[in-house]
Design a protein around this motif. Sequence first.
Motif, PDB file in Angstrom:
ATOM      1  N   GLU A 101       0.811  -1.203   0.000  1.00  0.00           N
ATOM      2  CA  GLU A 101       0.000   0.000   0.000  1.00  0.00           C
ATOM      3  C   GLU A 101       0.848   1.258   0.000  1.00  0.00           C
ATOM      4  O   GLU A 101       0.508   2.255  -0.628  1.00  0.00           O
ATOM      5  N   GLU A 102       1.969   1.208   0.676  1.00  0.00           N
ATOM      6  CA  GLU A 102       2.844   2.372   0.738  1.00  0.00           C
ATOM      7  C   GLU A 102       3.435   2.707  -0.627  1.00  0.00           C
ATOM      8  O   GLU A 102       3.888   3.818  -0.851  1.00  0.00           O
ATOM      9  N   GLN A 103       3.414   1.738  -1.534  1.00  0.00           N
ATOM     10  CA  GLN A 103       4.018   1.949  -2.848  1.00  0.00           C
ATOM     11  C   GLN A 103       3.044   2.587  -3.840  1.00  0.00           C
ATOM     12  O   GLN A 103       3.425   2.900  -4.942  1.00  0.00           O
ATOM     13  N   VAL A 104       1.784   2.743  -3.460  1.00  0.00           N
ATOM     14  CA  VAL A 104       0.791   3.333  -4.349  1.00  0.00           C
ATOM     15  C   VAL A 104       0.154   4.538  -3.661  1.00  0.00           C
ATOM     16  O   VAL A 104      -0.464   4.398  -2.610  1.00  0.00           O
ATOM     17  N   LEU A 105       0.314   5.698  -4.264  1.00  0.00           N
ATOM     18  CA  LEU A 105      -0.307   6.911  -3.740  1.00  0.00           C
ATOM     19  C   LEU A 105      -1.457   7.314  -4.657  1.00  0.00           C
ATOM     20  O   LEU A 105      -1.335   7.262  -5.884  1.00  0.00           O
ATOM     21  N   HIS A 106      -2.565   7.698  -4.048  1.00  0.00           N
ATOM     22  CA  HIS A 106      -3.757   8.087  -4.804  1.00  0.00           C
ATOM     23  C   HIS A 106      -3.854   9.612  -4.818  1.00  0.00           C
ATOM     24  O   HIS A 106      -3.943  10.249  -3.771  1.00  0.00           O
ATOM     25  N   ILE A 107      -3.835  10.165  -6.026  1.00  0.00           N
ATOM     26  CA  ILE A 107      -3.767  11.617  -6.192  1.00  0.00           C
ATOM     27  C   ILE A 107      -4.877  12.086  -7.125  1.00  0.00           C
ATOM     28  O   ILE A 107      -5.092  11.497  -8.181  1.00  0.00           O
ATOM     29  N   LYS A 132       4.751   4.214  -7.093  1.00  0.00           N
ATOM     30  CA  LYS A 132       3.602   4.097  -7.980  1.00  0.00           C
ATOM     31  C   LYS A 132       2.525   5.096  -7.582  1.00  0.00           C
ATOM     32  O   LYS A 132       2.319   5.375  -6.407  1.00  0.00           O
ATOM     33  N   VAL A 133       1.836   5.602  -8.595  1.00  0.00           N
ATOM     34  CA  VAL A 133       0.800   6.609  -8.366  1.00  0.00           C
ATOM     35  C   VAL A 133      -0.437   6.233  -9.175  1.00  0.00           C
ATOM     36  O   VAL A 133      -0.342   5.858 -10.337  1.00  0.00           O
ATOM     37  N   ARG A 134      -1.586   6.339  -8.531  1.00  0.00           N
ATOM     38  CA  ARG A 134      -2.851   6.192  -9.258  1.00  0.00           C
ATOM     39  C   ARG A 134      -3.544   7.541  -9.267  1.00  0.00           C
ATOM     40  O   ARG A 134      -3.824   8.113  -8.218  1.00  0.00           O
ATOM     41  N   LEU A 135      -3.833   8.037 -10.465  1.00  0.00           N
ATOM     42  CA  LEU A 135      -4.484   9.339 -10.590  1.00  0.00           C
ATOM     43  C   LEU A 135      -6.003   9.199 -10.620  1.00  0.00           C
ATOM     44  O   LEU A 135      -6.544   8.233 -11.161  1.00  0.00           O
ATOM     45  N   HIS A 136      -6.665  10.199 -10.038  1.00  0.00           N
ATOM     46  CA  HIS A 136      -8.127  10.284 -10.035  1.00  0.00           C
ATOM     47  C   HIS A 136      -8.517  11.683 -10.507  1.00  0.00           C
ATOM     48  O   HIS A 136      -7.832  12.661 -10.199  1.00  0.00           O
ATOM     49  N   SER A 137      -9.614  11.780 -11.222  1.00  0.00           N
ATOM     50  CA  SER A 137     -10.093  13.097 -11.654  1.00  0.00           C
ATOM     51  C   SER A 137     -10.669  13.855 -10.466  1.00  0.00           C
ATOM     52  O   SER A 137     -11.407  13.289  -9.656  1.00  0.00           O
ATOM     53  N   TRP A 138     -10.332  15.136 -10.384  1.00  0.00           N
ATOM     54  CA  TRP A 138     -10.882  15.977  -9.325  1.00  0.00           C
ATOM     55  C   TRP A 138     -12.377  16.160  -9.555  1.00  0.00           C
ATOM     56  O   TRP A 138     -12.819  16.440 -10.661  1.00  0.00           O
ATOM     57  N   HIS A 139     -13.188  15.986  -8.510  1.00  0.00           N
ATOM     58  CA  HIS A 139     -14.639  16.177  -8.616  1.00  0.00           C
ATOM     59  C   HIS A 139     -15.144  16.878  -7.364  1.00  0.00           C
ATOM     60  O   HIS A 139     -14.359  17.248  -6.476  1.00  0.00           O
ATOM     61  N   HIS A 291      -2.827  24.471  -6.520  1.00  0.00           N
ATOM     62  CA  HIS A 291      -2.491  24.232  -5.127  1.00  0.00           C
ATOM     63  C   HIS A 291      -2.278  22.754  -4.856  1.00  0.00           C
ATOM     64  O   HIS A 291      -2.892  21.894  -5.496  1.00  0.00           O
ATOM     65  N   PHE A 292      -1.406  22.488  -3.909  1.00  0.00           N
ATOM     66  CA  PHE A 292      -1.154  21.132  -3.425  1.00  0.00           C
ATOM     67  C   PHE A 292      -2.012  20.966  -2.174  1.00  0.00           C
ATOM     68  O   PHE A 292      -1.838  21.696  -1.196  1.00  0.00           O
ATOM     69  N   ILE A 293      -2.957  20.029  -2.202  1.00  0.00           N
ATOM     70  CA  ILE A 293      -3.975  19.919  -1.153  1.00  0.00           C
ATOM     71  C   ILE A 293      -3.866  18.552  -0.480  1.00  0.00           C
ATOM     72  O   ILE A 293      -3.938  17.516  -1.145  1.00  0.00           O
ATOM     73  N   GLU A 294      -3.702  18.551   0.822  1.00  0.00           N
ATOM     74  CA  GLU A 294      -3.527  17.296   1.557  1.00  0.00           C
ATOM     75  C   GLU A 294      -4.104  17.410   2.961  1.00  0.00           C
ATOM     76  O   GLU A 294      -4.431  18.501   3.433  1.00  0.00           O
ATOM     77  N   THR A 295      -4.220  16.264   3.611  1.00  0.00           N
ATOM     78  CA  THR A 295      -4.717  16.260   4.972  1.00  0.00           C
ATOM     79  C   THR A 295      -3.608  16.690   5.930  1.00  0.00           C
ATOM     80  O   THR A 295      -2.456  16.867   5.518  1.00  0.00           O
ATOM     81  N   GLN A 296      -3.946  16.884   7.176  1.00  0.00           N
ATOM     82  CA  GLN A 296      -2.954  17.323   8.136  1.00  0.00           C
ATOM     83  C   GLN A 296      -1.874  16.257   8.333  1.00  0.00           C
ATOM     84  O   GLN A 296      -2.100  15.072   8.122  1.00  0.00           O
ATOM     85  N   LYS A 297      -0.698  16.691   8.705  1.00  0.00           N
ATOM     86  CA  LYS A 297       0.503  15.857   8.695  1.00  0.00           C
ATOM     87  C   LYS A 297       0.334  14.546   9.440  1.00  0.00           C
ATOM     88  O   LYS A 297       0.822  13.498   8.994  1.00  0.00           O
ATOM     89  N   GLN A 298      -0.357  14.556  10.576  1.00  0.00           N
ATOM     90  CA  GLN A 298      -0.451  13.342  11.388  1.00  0.00           C
ATOM     91  C   GLN A 298      -1.285  12.245  10.741  1.00  0.00           C
ATOM     92  O   GLN A 298      -1.252  11.096  11.164  1.00  0.00           O
ATOM     93  N   TYR A 299      -2.051  12.597   9.684  1.00  0.00           N
ATOM     94  CA  TYR A 299      -2.903  11.605   9.027  1.00  0.00           C
ATOM     95  C   TYR A 299      -2.344  11.134   7.689  1.00  0.00           C
ATOM     96  O   TYR A 299      -2.989  10.354   6.989  1.00  0.00           O
ATOM     97  N   ARG A 300      -1.192  11.583   7.300  1.00  0.00           N
ATOM     98  CA  ARG A 300      -0.641  11.240   5.991  1.00  0.00           C
ATOM     99  C   ARG A 300      -0.021   9.847   5.996  1.00  0.00           C
ATOM    100  O   ARG A 300       0.569   9.425   6.989  1.00  0.00           O
ATOM    101  N   HIS A 301      -0.145   9.158   4.851  1.00  0.00           N
ATOM    102  CA  HIS A 301       0.396   7.808   4.711  1.00  0.00           C
ATOM    103  C   HIS A 301       1.664   7.805   3.862  1.00  0.00           C
ATOM    104  O   HIS A 301       2.047   6.778   3.311  1.00  0.00           O
ATOM    105  N   TYR A 302       2.303   8.936   3.760  1.00  0.00           N
ATOM    106  CA  TYR A 302       3.515   9.060   2.963  1.00  0.00           C
ATOM    107  C   TYR A 302       4.449  10.011   3.689  1.00  0.00           C
ATOM    108  O   TYR A 302       4.039  10.805   4.536  1.00  0.00           O
TER     109      TYR A 302
END
Length: 323
Positions: A101-107, A132-139, A291-302
């Motif tokens: 799971e750590e090898q695939v980031l969902h963006i 590895k990265v899996r891209l998703h369309s922004w919605h 913009h680069f948009i992410e959750t707060q640092k303590q919840y990140r999986h990367y």
Amino acid sequence: MTQTNLNKIKDLDVFELFVFKYIFEHKHANNVAKLLNVSAPKVSRSLSNLRNTFDDELFYRRQAELKPTPVANGLYDSICEFCRIVEKLETPVTPAQATQEEQVLHIAVPQILFTGIARSLKHAQDQGRITKVRLHSWHENTADDIYNGKLDFGVGFENALSKELTIAPLGHLQALCVVGAEDHPIWSQHENVRLEHLTEYPFIYIAEAGFNDKIDPFELYCRNHGLTPAKIESVSRREEWYSHMLNMGSLSFLTPVEADFYKDVPSIHTERLLDKDYFSLHGRQHGPMLHFIETQKQYRHYNSKQREAIADVIRHAIITKPH
């Protein structure tokens, strides 16, 4: 939130916590029943128990929607946190699975940048620079998906999102290309396609949240300069956009990295928009900000190294210097 209400949350059934969260977010009990795959009466019973527990109406009906009371507004953040913890606990991961799971980031990325970013990330993966990265369309629900951990982070035009998300500027778009069918008459009529030339033909664009979902820059440019475009339409999907150019004689814009891909697509032609027209289009000395948009640092999986490596690839893919 008071300690009393916090204790009440702890005493609630997990299902009721999710009922509260989804009613708050989706405004309709019937929609919540569908999301949770349960009957509407079960949702109603849970809502009744929630009201009894907190001795408050929590949600009142207004214009066919359920609106939160001040008490519900005060409970929302804490209940979301409980739901987040439960979701993580209900997804057991073995050490082997964790490594994978750590090898695939969902963006999530905007559709208008999807192809260019995908190609740039592939090149970086081949060089061993990123995972590895899996891209998703922004919605419309992407910000919620980032907050809830379904996506790792996103690249978008919006900057007025949830206070629970971290938003950092990535850079300005610096150039555009005009795109249309290869047999479109505009290519033979003008050595350099100018903005005023585009008004003679239908114009099509993909609506992106925070960028052109209200009004497209080209439409605003026409208004501000007293120009009357032939027709301007928006679509939500890349397939519609593509067929509109082929079948309706429409023109559109692409970033240079996207145009680099479409130059090899049959029946499509692209040309770089003059820099002075590009900046005139946006009425300023730079294009729209991403913009680069992410959750707060303590919840990140990367880790920060993965983050910076991917951000650097995306930044170079979309921030094209004028020449």
